[in-house]
Design a protein around this motif. Structure first.
Motif, PDB file in Angstrom:
ATOM      1  N   ALA A  16       6.009 -19.043   3.318  1.00 33.57           N
ATOM      2  CA  ALA A  16       4.613 -18.773   2.509  1.00 33.57           C
ATOM      3  C   ALA A  16       3.666 -18.160   2.878  1.00 33.57           C
ATOM      4  O   ALA A  16       2.858 -17.474   2.361  1.00 33.57           O
ATOM      5  CB  ALA A  16       4.474 -20.429   1.991  1.00 33.57           C
ATOM      6  N   ASP A  17       3.213 -18.483   4.185  1.00 34.65           N
ATOM      7  CA  ASP A  17       2.033 -17.646   4.707  1.00 34.65           C
ATOM      8  C   ASP A  17       2.297 -16.084   4.671  1.00 34.65           C
ATOM      9  O   ASP A  17       1.627 -15.116   4.489  1.00 34.65           O
ATOM     10  CB  ASP A  17       1.801 -17.926   6.294  1.00 34.65           C
ATOM     11  N   LEU A  18       3.508 -15.882   5.183  1.00 39.76           N
ATOM     12  CA  LEU A  18       3.991 -14.255   5.244  1.00 39.76           C
ATOM     13  C   LEU A  18       3.876 -13.657   3.739  1.00 39.76           C
ATOM     14  O   LEU A  18       3.266 -12.702   3.744  1.00 39.76           O
ATOM     15  CB  LEU A  18       5.452 -14.163   5.804  1.00 39.76           C
ATOM     16  N   LEU A  19       4.373 -14.327   2.770  1.00 40.08           N
ATOM     17  CA  LEU A  19       4.510 -14.029   1.485  1.00 40.08           C
ATOM     18  C   LEU A  19       2.595 -13.654   0.988  1.00 40.08           C
ATOM     19  O   LEU A  19       2.368 -12.722   0.566  1.00 40.08           O
ATOM     20  CB  LEU A  19       4.867 -14.948   0.501  1.00 40.08           C
ATOM     21  N   HIS A  20       1.970 -14.765   1.524  1.00 41.06           N
ATOM     22  CA  HIS A  20       0.318 -14.551   1.004  1.00 41.06           C
ATOM     23  C   HIS A  20      -0.168 -13.348   1.719  1.00 41.06           C
ATOM     24  O   HIS A  20      -0.847 -12.509   1.042  1.00 41.06           O
ATOM     25  CB  HIS A  20      -0.205 -15.819   1.448  1.00 41.06           C
ATOM     26  N   VAL A  21       0.133 -13.128   3.084  1.00 41.01           N
ATOM     27  CA  VAL A  21      -0.419 -12.020   3.853  1.00 41.01           C
ATOM     28  C   VAL A  21       0.088 -10.736   3.450  1.00 41.01           C
ATOM     29  O   VAL A  21      -0.651  -9.570   3.093  1.00 41.01           O
ATOM     30  CB  VAL A  21      -0.079 -12.385   5.254  1.00 41.01           C
ATOM     31  N   GLU A  22       1.362 -10.553   2.985  1.00 48.03           N
ATOM     32  CA  GLU A  22       1.944  -9.300   2.547  1.00 48.03           C
ATOM     33  C   GLU A  22       1.266  -8.946   1.031  1.00 48.03           C
ATOM     34  O   GLU A  22       0.870  -7.863   1.012  1.00 48.03           O
ATOM     35  CB  GLU A  22       3.401  -9.517   2.280  1.00 48.03           C
ATOM     36  N   THR A  55      -4.790  -2.905   7.679  1.00 45.29           N
ATOM     37  CA  THR A  55      -4.033  -2.784   8.819  1.00 45.29           C
ATOM     38  C   THR A  55      -4.212  -4.262   9.564  1.00 45.29           C
ATOM     39  O   THR A  55      -3.065  -4.582  10.284  1.00 45.29           O
ATOM     40  CB  THR A  55      -4.758  -1.821   9.744  1.00 45.29           C
ATOM     41  N   GLY A  56      -5.423  -4.992   9.576  1.00 47.05           N
ATOM     42  CA  GLY A  56      -5.319  -6.271  10.094  1.00 47.05           C
ATOM     43  C   GLY A  56      -4.310  -7.323   9.453  1.00 47.05           C
ATOM     44  O   GLY A  56      -3.527  -7.917  10.265  1.00 47.05           O
ATOM     45  N   GLN A  57      -4.170  -7.065   8.156  1.00 48.45           N
ATOM     46  CA  GLN A  57      -3.221  -7.939   7.467  1.00 48.45           C
ATOM     47  C   GLN A  57      -1.864  -7.564   7.758  1.00 48.45           C
ATOM     48  O   GLN A  57      -0.713  -8.483   7.756  1.00 48.45           O
ATOM     49  CB  GLN A  57      -3.292  -7.842   5.943  1.00 48.45           C
ATOM     50  N   ARG A  60      -0.958  -9.250  11.028  1.00 48.29           N
ATOM     51  CA  ARG A  60      -0.636 -10.377  10.885  1.00 48.29           C
ATOM     52  C   ARG A  60       0.459 -10.691  10.209  1.00 48.29           C
ATOM     53  O   ARG A  60       1.355 -11.781  10.591  1.00 48.29           O
ATOM     54  CB  ARG A  60      -1.983 -11.238   9.991  1.00 48.29           C
ATOM     55  N   ALA A  61       1.215 -10.036   9.293  1.00 47.02           N
ATOM     56  CA  ALA A  61       2.465 -10.250   8.824  1.00 47.02           C
ATOM     57  C   ALA A  61       3.446  -9.994   9.823  1.00 47.02           C
ATOM     58  O   ALA A  61       4.468 -10.552   9.963  1.00 47.02           O
ATOM     59  CB  ALA A  61       2.685  -9.034   7.742  1.00 47.02           C
ATOM     60  N   ASP A  62       3.318  -9.053  10.726  1.00 45.54           N
ATOM     61  CA  ASP A  62       4.013  -8.689  11.943  1.00 45.54           C
ATOM     62  C   ASP A  62       4.191  -9.918  12.844  1.00 45.54           C
ATOM     63  O   ASP A  62       5.214 -10.461  13.330  1.00 45.54           O
ATOM     64  CB  ASP A  62       3.675  -7.447  12.740  1.00 45.54           C
ATOM     65  N   ALA A  63       2.964 -10.706  13.316  1.00 38.98           N
ATOM     66  CA  ALA A  63       3.087 -11.839  14.134  1.00 38.98           C
ATOM     67  C   ALA A  63       3.762 -13.009  13.405  1.00 38.98           C
ATOM     68  O   ALA A  63       4.509 -13.645  14.060  1.00 38.98           O
ATOM     69  CB  ALA A  63       1.554 -12.184  14.369  1.00 38.98           C
ATOM     70  N   ILE A  64       3.400 -13.150  11.910  1.00 40.67           N
ATOM     71  CA  ILE A  64       4.116 -14.133  11.170  1.00 40.67           C
ATOM     72  C   ILE A  64       5.906 -13.888  11.304  1.00 40.67           C
ATOM     73  O   ILE A  64       6.607 -14.727  11.555  1.00 40.67           O
ATOM     74  CB  ILE A  64       3.777 -14.385   9.747  1.00 40.67           C
TER      75      ILE A  64
END
Length: 160
Positions: A16-22, A55-57, A60-64
């Motif tokens: 869910a976090d990944l979807l939001h960040v993407e 870029t930051g987002q 963050r997506a890569d980290a998730i």
């Protein structure tokens, strides 16, 4: 409390976090590249700021995604009293005020709170100060951590 169910909850929350960040990264990218946001002078930085945000987002997506990979590969083992608390342990602590807390020690990237069997479970990594302090401890042991000027002490009530 089923550790595999906790693991599944972590993966669902990360998804869910990944979807939001993407979605946020796409929106920031669209803002950065939209023709109305082309800088008209050196003080017009909306497009540049949106590009930094995108870029930051994306990072963050890569980290998730990496955290999800670690959590998918994670196999929480049963507690072995001879080894003490290890990665995968479900631990019940009590503090000086007799307040109980449940901790699930997992891989990096899963720091979150879950509800399981109507109880709050804090997911932490062994890199967290408390997670690291718990390593090798067992039921009945005392754990102490220093956070800033405050020393916190806990007793290990049970481990699974």
């Amino acid at each position: 409390m089923d550790k595999s169910l906790l693991q599944q909850q972590v993966l669902e929350r990360l998804a869910a976090d990944l979807l939001h960040v993407e979605q946020s990264a796409r929106a920031a990218h669209e803002t950065a590249t939209h023709e109305e946001n082309i800088a008209e002078n050196k003080y017009d930085t909306l497009g540049l700021e949106a590009a930094y945000l995108a870029t930051g987002q994306a990072r963050r997506a890569d980290a998730i995604r990496q955290a999800m990979t670690h959590w998918r590969q994670f196999r929480p083992a049963a507690y072995d009293a001879t080894r003490g608390i290890q990665l995968g342990a479900l631990v019940c602590l009590v503090d000086a005020d007799e307040k109980e807390q449940l901790l699930f020690l997992g891989p990096d990237g899963g720091s979150m709170q879950l509800v399981n069997d109507s109880r709050l479970v804090q997911v932490i990594s062994i890199q967290a100060p408390l997670g690291n302090a718990l390593l090798g401890k067992g039921e009945g042991d005392e754990v102490s951590i220093q956070i800033g000027a405050i020393r916190q002490q806990f007793d290990v009530v049970w481990v699974r």
